[in-house]
Design an enzyme around this catalytic site. Structure first.
Site, PDB file in Angstrom:
ATOM      1  N   GLU A 173       0.825  -1.203   0.000  1.00  0.00           N
ATOM      2  CA  GLU A 173       0.000   0.000   0.000  1.00  0.00           C
ATOM      3  C   GLU A 173       0.860   1.254   0.000  1.00  0.00           C
ATOM      4  OE1 GLU A 173      -2.165  -0.831   3.742  1.00  0.00           O
ATOM      5  OE2 GLU A 173      -1.022   0.825   4.603  1.00  0.00           O
ATOM      6  N   CYS A 187       3.609   8.618   0.337  1.00  0.00           N
ATOM      7  CA  CYS A 187       4.203   7.757   1.366  1.00  0.00           C
ATOM      8  C   CYS A 187       4.290   6.357   0.791  1.00  0.00           C
ATOM      9  CB  CYS A 187       3.302   7.784   2.602  1.00  0.00           C
ATOM     10  SG  CYS A 187       3.814   6.595   3.865  1.00  0.00           S
ATOM     11  N   CYS A 214       6.687  -6.558   7.565  1.00  0.00           N
ATOM     12  CA  CYS A 214       7.773  -5.984   8.364  1.00  0.00           C
ATOM     13  C   CYS A 214       8.092  -6.946   9.499  1.00  0.00           C
ATOM     14  CB  CYS A 214       7.311  -4.640   8.937  1.00  0.00           C
ATOM     15  SG  CYS A 214       8.583  -3.764   9.871  1.00  0.00           S
ATOM     16  N   CYS A 251       6.776  -3.600  16.075  1.00  0.00           N
ATOM     17  CA  CYS A 251       6.282  -2.522  16.945  1.00  0.00           C
ATOM     18  C   CYS A 251       4.840  -2.837  17.372  1.00  0.00           C
ATOM     19  CB  CYS A 251       6.346  -1.177  16.216  1.00  0.00           C
ATOM     20  SG  CYS A 251       8.027  -0.700  15.811  1.00  0.00           S
ATOM     21  N   CYS A 253       1.599  -1.218  15.619  1.00  0.00           N
ATOM     22  CA  CYS A 253       1.633  -1.074  14.158  1.00  0.00           C
ATOM     23  C   CYS A 253       1.015  -2.278  13.463  1.00  0.00           C
ATOM     24  CB  CYS A 253       3.073  -0.876  13.706  1.00  0.00           C
ATOM     25  SG  CYS A 253       3.237  -0.691  11.926  1.00  0.00           S
ATOM     26  N   CYS A 302      -0.633   2.889   9.121  1.00  0.00           N
ATOM     27  CA  CYS A 302       0.335   1.978   8.549  1.00  0.00           C
ATOM     28  C   CYS A 302      -0.164   0.543   8.431  1.00  0.00           C
ATOM     29  CB  CYS A 302       1.510   1.939   9.516  1.00  0.00           C
ATOM     30  SG  CYS A 302       2.981   2.514   8.792  1.00  0.00           S
TER      31      CYS A 302
HETATM   32  N1  SAH Z   1       9.729   1.233   9.926  1.00  0.00           N
HETATM   33  C1  SAH Z   1       9.821   2.642   9.828  1.00  0.00           C
HETATM   34  C2  SAH Z   1       8.850   3.281   8.869  1.00  0.00           C
HETATM   35  C3  SAH Z   1       7.433   2.800   8.841  1.00  0.00           C
HETATM   36  S1  SAH Z   1       6.335   3.270  10.117  1.00  0.00           S
HETATM   37  C4  SAH Z   1       9.724   3.274  11.211  1.00  0.00           C
HETATM   38  O1  SAH Z   1       9.520   2.550  12.172  1.00  0.00           O
HETATM   39  O2  SAH Z   1       9.903   4.466  11.324  1.00  0.00           O
HETATM   40  C5  SAH Z   1       6.077   4.998  10.014  1.00  0.00           C
HETATM   41  C6  SAH Z   1       5.742   5.645  11.326  1.00  0.00           C
HETATM   42  O3  SAH Z   1       4.384   5.367  11.737  1.00  0.00           O
HETATM   43  C7  SAH Z   1       6.612   5.175  12.471  1.00  0.00           C
HETATM   44  O4  SAH Z   1       6.947   6.252  13.294  1.00  0.00           O
HETATM   45  C8  SAH Z   1       5.681   4.213  13.179  1.00  0.00           C
HETATM   46  O5  SAH Z   1       6.100   3.955  14.486  1.00  0.00           O
HETATM   47  C9  SAH Z   1       4.371   4.927  13.072  1.00  0.00           C
HETATM   48  N2  SAH Z   1       3.172   4.111  13.272  1.00  0.00           N
HETATM   49  C10 SAH Z   1       2.921   2.855  12.862  1.00  0.00           C
HETATM   50  N3  SAH Z   1       1.709   2.439  13.218  1.00  0.00           N
HETATM   51  C11 SAH Z   1       1.145   3.469  13.894  1.00  0.00           C
HETATM   52  C12 SAH Z   1      -0.119   3.664  14.513  1.00  0.00           C
HETATM   53  N4  SAH Z   1      -1.038   2.712  14.529  1.00  0.00           N
HETATM   54  N5  SAH Z   1      -0.344   4.858  15.098  1.00  0.00           N
HETATM   55  C13 SAH Z   1       0.580   5.837  15.082  1.00  0.00           C
HETATM   56  N6  SAH Z   1       1.778   5.720  14.513  1.00  0.00           N
HETATM   57  C14 SAH Z   1       2.069   4.539  13.926  1.00  0.00           C
END
Ligand code: SAH
Length: 343
Positions: free
Chosen positions: A91, A104, A111, A115, A118, A332
């Site tokens: 996406e 984006c 991944c 996290c 996420c 994300c």
């Molecule tokens: N792997 C990279 C880039 C992808 S995530 C990274 O970790 O930076 C892009 C951003 O969105 C990151 O800061 C991630 O922590 C955040 N993110 C992911 N899911 C989220 C959510 N449900 N709510 C808020 N931020 C989120």
């Protein structure tokens, strides 16, 4: 077969020589792919039919397949699902700001960083994207919207520094002359903090912005949200940010997703100030976008404002990320996930 869209102009020149073609053909083919955004060799009408046929036998010219576009009724944000040749889906998002269009992109299929908040990481990592597959997200969106893309953020699904070589090649193809030629300053790469790769990237001395997903101001809390923190101490991550600034002169962006009751309290703000105040940086506060697989909740509006004010009072530059596309699975990995679940 070689993926011709992932080759640099120099490599393409070598390929043309290998085929017994004139060197200037490389520039023509390169322009067709990266400037005119051609999806097929047939479109390259200033090449002889024989050469076009030869190219299609020798090389792969991968183009993403449109699966679905979801347009927000609220703010013009569009979320795209693209299909890859091996059946995977990824996406990408188009965001329209007053200063121009931002895309984006995803850097991996899935991944493996894990996290906790996420959605991209729930099914694990399938594979890294090729440079051409990263580029084509932007190309297809530009063609679809008929509007120029000004900014690119590598903040979609995946950890870009976990796909380092492809990322670097992608950055080169995106920003060099003869393609879209997007200024390096208009490109942001976001990482969860893979320290050795952050340092390596610093040494490339590019002018891109590095965004670090911080999300907590102590090692303990960061570990609870981000498994990658088990590998790297917070102090090492901050050192790597400082190093990036020293090497490139580019101010670091810290992303901090506010999770209700978890990392949004006064003491969190206080610790955060202590941690990053010495750095030349900018903080982007993101109200966490709740996903159904986890029970994290957003911080209250007042808590968010208080957090921001506290940082600002200590001289830190802060912005609260506007939540675009809430009505279209904006977080994300959400759209991809709901698609996979229903097929
Ligand atoms: N792997 C990279 C880039 C992808 S995530 C990274 O970790 O930076 C892009 C951003 O969105 C990151 O800061 C991630 O922590 C955040 N993110 C992911 N899911 C989220 C959510 N449900 N709510 C808020 N931020 C989120």
């Amino acid at each position: 077969m070689t993926d011709i869209k992932s080759l640099t102009l120099l490599e393409l020149q070598e390929e043309m020589e290998r085929l017994g073609e004139k060197k200037f053909r490389a520039k023509q083919v390169y322009g067709w792919m990266h400037e005119k955004l051609a999806d097929h060799f047939d479109e390259m009408t200033n090449l002889s039919k024989a050469l076009r046929e030869r190219l299609s036998k020798e090389y792969e010219l991968p183009a993403l397949k449109f699966i679905k576009v979801q347009q927000s009724g609220q703010d013009g944000t569009c979320k795209f699902l693209f299909g890859l040749p091996d059946g995977h889906v990824i996406e990408s998002v188009l965001m329209r700001y007053h200063y121009g269009n931002s895309v984006c992109i995803s850097s991996q299929v899935g991944c493996r960083m894990g996290c906790r908040f996420c959605a991209s990481t729930l099914g694990g990592l399938q594979r890294g994207l090729r440079p051409s597959e990263m580029l084509d997200q932007i190309y297809q969106i530009q063609k679809w919207s008929k509007e120029r893309v000004h900014n690119v953020v590598v903040m979609g699904t995946g950890e870009p520094l976990d796909n380092y070589d492809s990322l670097l090649r992608f950055l080169h193809l995106l920003t060099c002359e003869g393609g879209l030629h997007i200024s390096q300053r208009n490109v942001t790469v976001s990482t969860c903090g893979i320290v050795p790769k952050m340092r390596k990237l610093a040494e490339e001395k590019l002018q891109i912005t590095l965004a670090l997903s911080l999300h907590a101001s102590t090692q303990e809390k960061r570990k609870a949200l981000m498994p990658v923190a088990n590998r790297y101490e917070l102090s090492e991550v901050i050192d790597a940010c400082r190093y990036y600034f020293e090497q490139t002169g580019r101010r670091i962006t810290f992303e901090y997703s506010l999770v209700g009751g978890v990392n949004d309290q006064e003491e969190d703000a206080r610790e955060l100030i202590r941690l990053i105040q010495p750095l030349n940086c900018h903080v982007n506060l993101i109200p966490v976008n709740p996903i159904k697989e986890r029970d994290y909740v957003q911080s209250g509006r007042q808590t968010i404002v208080n957090f921001k004010n506290k940082l600002e009072k200590s001289g830190i530059v802060v912005s609260i990320r506007r939540e675009l596309g809430r009505d279209i699975d904006g977080a994300c990995g959400q759209l991809r996930r709901s698609y996979i679940e229903s097929h």
